[in-house]
Design an enzyme around this catalytic site. Structure first.
Site, PDB file in Angstrom:
ATOM      1  N   CYS A   1      -4.120  -2.650   0.313  1.00  0.00           N
ATOM      2  CA  CYS A   1      -3.240  -3.018   1.418  1.00  0.00           C
ATOM      3  C   CYS A   1      -3.086  -4.536   1.361  1.00  0.00           C
ATOM      4  O   CYS A   1      -2.989  -5.107   0.293  1.00  0.00           O
ATOM      5  CB  CYS A   1      -3.811  -2.534   2.747  1.00  0.00           C
ATOM      6  SG  CYS A   1      -5.439  -3.201   3.116  1.00  0.00           S
ATOM      7  N   ASN A   2      -3.091  -5.193   2.504  1.00  0.00           N
ATOM      8  CA  ASN A   2      -2.941  -6.643   2.518  1.00  0.00           C
ATOM      9  C   ASN A   2      -4.275  -7.364   2.404  1.00  0.00           C
ATOM     10  O   ASN A   2      -4.384  -8.363   1.707  1.00  0.00           O
ATOM     11  CB  ASN A   2      -2.212  -7.090   3.790  1.00  0.00           C
ATOM     12  CG  ASN A   2      -1.727  -8.518   3.687  1.00  0.00           C
ATOM     13  OD1 ASN A   2      -1.052  -8.866   2.723  1.00  0.00           O
ATOM     14  ND2 ASN A   2      -2.067  -9.345   4.643  1.00  0.00           N
TER      15      ASN A   2
END
Length: 135
Positions: free
Chosen positions: A82-83
Protein backbone atom coordinates in the site's frame (compact mmCIF):
# COMPACT_ATOMS: atom_id res chain seq x y z
CA UNK A 1 -9.90 -27.04 8.93
CA UNK A 2 -7.03 -24.60 9.03
CA UNK A 3 -7.05 -21.96 11.73
CA UNK A 4 -7.66 -18.31 10.98
CA UNK A 5 -4.50 -16.44 9.98
CA UNK A 6 -3.23 -13.81 12.39
CA UNK A 7 -1.10 -10.69 11.81
CA UNK A 8 2.02 -12.58 12.87
CA UNK A 9 1.39 -15.12 10.08
CA UNK A 10 2.08 -12.47 7.44
CA UNK A 11 5.56 -12.52 5.91
CA UNK A 12 6.93 -8.99 5.56
CA UNK A 13 9.89 -8.21 3.30
CA UNK A 14 11.81 -4.98 2.85
CA UNK A 15 11.84 -3.09 -0.45
CA UNK A 16 15.20 -4.54 -1.52
CA UNK A 17 13.86 -8.10 -1.17
CA UNK A 18 10.57 -7.08 -2.80
CA UNK A 19 12.37 -5.59 -5.80
CA UNK A 20 14.40 -8.80 -6.16
CA UNK A 21 11.23 -10.92 -5.99
CA UNK A 22 9.56 -8.78 -8.67
CA UNK A 23 12.60 -9.11 -10.92
CA UNK A 24 12.28 -12.88 -10.53
CA UNK A 25 8.71 -12.73 -11.81
CA UNK A 26 6.57 -12.36 -8.71
CA UNK A 27 3.48 -10.18 -9.10
CA UNK A 28 2.93 -6.85 -7.37
CA UNK A 29 -0.51 -6.16 -5.92
CA UNK A 30 -0.98 -2.48 -5.10
CA UNK A 31 -3.85 -2.18 -2.61
CA UNK A 32 -3.88 1.63 -2.49
CA UNK A 33 -6.83 3.65 -3.76
CA UNK A 34 -7.16 4.23 -7.50
CA UNK A 35 -6.24 7.89 -6.91
CA UNK A 36 -3.00 6.90 -5.17
CA UNK A 37 -2.22 4.29 -7.83
CA UNK A 38 -2.87 6.72 -10.69
CA UNK A 39 -0.44 9.25 -9.22
CA UNK A 40 2.48 6.81 -9.36
CA UNK A 41 2.99 3.06 -9.01
CA UNK A 42 5.44 0.22 -9.48
CA UNK A 43 5.77 -0.87 -13.10
CA UNK A 44 3.36 -3.69 -14.05
CA UNK A 45 1.53 -3.39 -10.72
CA UNK A 46 -1.99 -4.75 -10.39
CA UNK A 47 -4.33 -2.41 -8.49
CA UNK A 48 -7.16 -3.62 -6.28
CA UNK A 49 -7.99 -1.07 -3.58
CA UNK A 50 -8.25 -2.56 -0.08
CA UNK A 51 -10.07 0.54 1.13
CA UNK A 52 -11.97 3.41 -0.45
CA UNK A 53 -12.01 7.03 0.64
CA UNK A 54 -15.53 8.18 1.39
CA UNK A 55 -16.95 11.26 3.03
CA UNK A 56 -17.04 9.21 6.26
CA UNK A 57 -13.37 8.27 5.93
CA UNK A 58 -11.79 5.02 4.78
CA UNK A 59 -14.09 2.07 4.20
CA UNK A 60 -12.95 -1.46 3.39
CA UNK A 61 -13.63 -2.55 -0.19
CA UNK A 62 -16.38 -5.18 0.20
CA UNK A 63 -15.37 -6.79 -3.13
CA UNK A 64 -11.62 -6.90 -2.44
CA UNK A 65 -11.27 -10.69 -2.41
CA UNK A 66 -13.57 -11.19 -5.39
CA UNK A 67 -11.62 -8.62 -7.40
CA UNK A 68 -8.28 -10.19 -6.47
CA UNK A 69 -9.58 -13.66 -7.34
CA UNK A 70 -10.52 -12.39 -10.80
CA UNK A 71 -6.90 -11.45 -11.59
CA UNK A 72 -4.73 -13.71 -9.39
CA UNK A 73 -4.58 -17.44 -8.85
CA UNK A 74 -4.20 -18.85 -5.33
CA UNK A 75 -0.83 -20.34 -6.30
CA UNK A 76 0.58 -17.02 -7.59
CA UNK A 77 3.52 -15.52 -5.73
CA UNK A 78 2.56 -11.96 -4.86
CA UNK A 79 4.16 -8.94 -3.20
CA UNK A 80 1.40 -6.83 -1.63
CA UNK A 81 1.89 -3.14 -0.87
CA UNK A 82 0.00 0.00 0.00
CA UNK A 83 1.39 3.45 0.79
CA UNK A 84 3.13 2.74 4.09
CA UNK A 85 2.44 -0.87 5.06
CA UNK A 86 -0.78 -0.92 7.11
CA UNK A 87 -3.38 -1.68 4.45
CA UNK A 88 -0.99 -4.10 2.75
CA UNK A 89 -0.57 -6.03 5.98
CA UNK A 90 -4.33 -6.29 6.53
CA UNK A 91 -4.83 -7.27 2.89
CA UNK A 92 -2.26 -10.06 3.33
CA UNK A 93 -4.18 -11.44 6.31
CA UNK A 94 -7.39 -11.51 4.25
CA UNK A 95 -5.60 -13.09 1.29
CA UNK A 96 -3.98 -15.76 3.48
CA UNK A 97 -7.37 -16.56 5.00
CA UNK A 98 -8.78 -16.87 1.47
CA UNK A 99 -6.15 -19.49 0.57
CA UNK A 100 -3.37 -17.39 -0.97
CA UNK A 101 -0.27 -19.02 0.52
CA UNK A 102 2.44 -17.05 -1.31
CA UNK A 103 1.75 -13.44 -0.36
CA UNK A 104 4.29 -11.12 1.21
CA UNK A 105 3.74 -7.62 2.56
CA UNK A 106 6.28 -5.00 1.46
CA UNK A 107 7.45 -3.12 4.56
CA UNK A 108 6.97 0.62 4.29
CA UNK A 109 4.80 0.30 1.18
CA UNK A 110 5.20 2.48 -1.88
CA UNK A 111 6.67 5.29 0.23
CA UNK A 112 9.63 3.05 1.09
CA UNK A 113 9.93 2.08 -2.60
CA UNK A 114 10.18 5.77 -3.53
CA UNK A 115 12.58 6.52 -0.66
CA UNK A 116 14.84 3.70 -1.89
CA UNK A 117 15.12 5.38 -5.28
CA UNK A 118 13.31 2.60 -7.13
CA UNK A 119 10.64 4.88 -8.61
CA UNK A 120 12.97 6.66 -11.04
CA UNK A 121 14.23 10.19 -11.04
CA UNK A 122 11.06 12.15 -10.23
CA UNK A 123 11.15 14.06 -6.93
CA UNK A 124 9.66 11.99 -4.11
CA UNK A 125 7.06 14.71 -3.41
CA UNK A 126 5.58 14.12 -6.88
CA UNK A 127 5.37 10.36 -6.37
CA UNK A 128 4.12 10.02 -2.83
CA UNK A 129 0.77 10.91 -1.35
CA UNK A 130 0.54 11.62 2.35
CA UNK A 131 -1.01 8.68 4.20
CA UNK A 132 -3.64 10.87 5.80
CA UNK A 133 -4.87 12.67 2.69
CA UNK A 134 -8.54 13.62 2.47
CA UNK A 135 -10.61 13.38 -0.69
Amino acid sequence: MESEKRPEDVVTVDVEVAKDLLQKGQLYLDVRTVEEYNKAHVENALNVPYMFLTSEGRVKNPDFLAQVTSILKKEDHVVVACNSGGRGHRACIDLRNAGYEHVKNMAGGYSAWVDSGFAGDKPAEELKIACKFRG
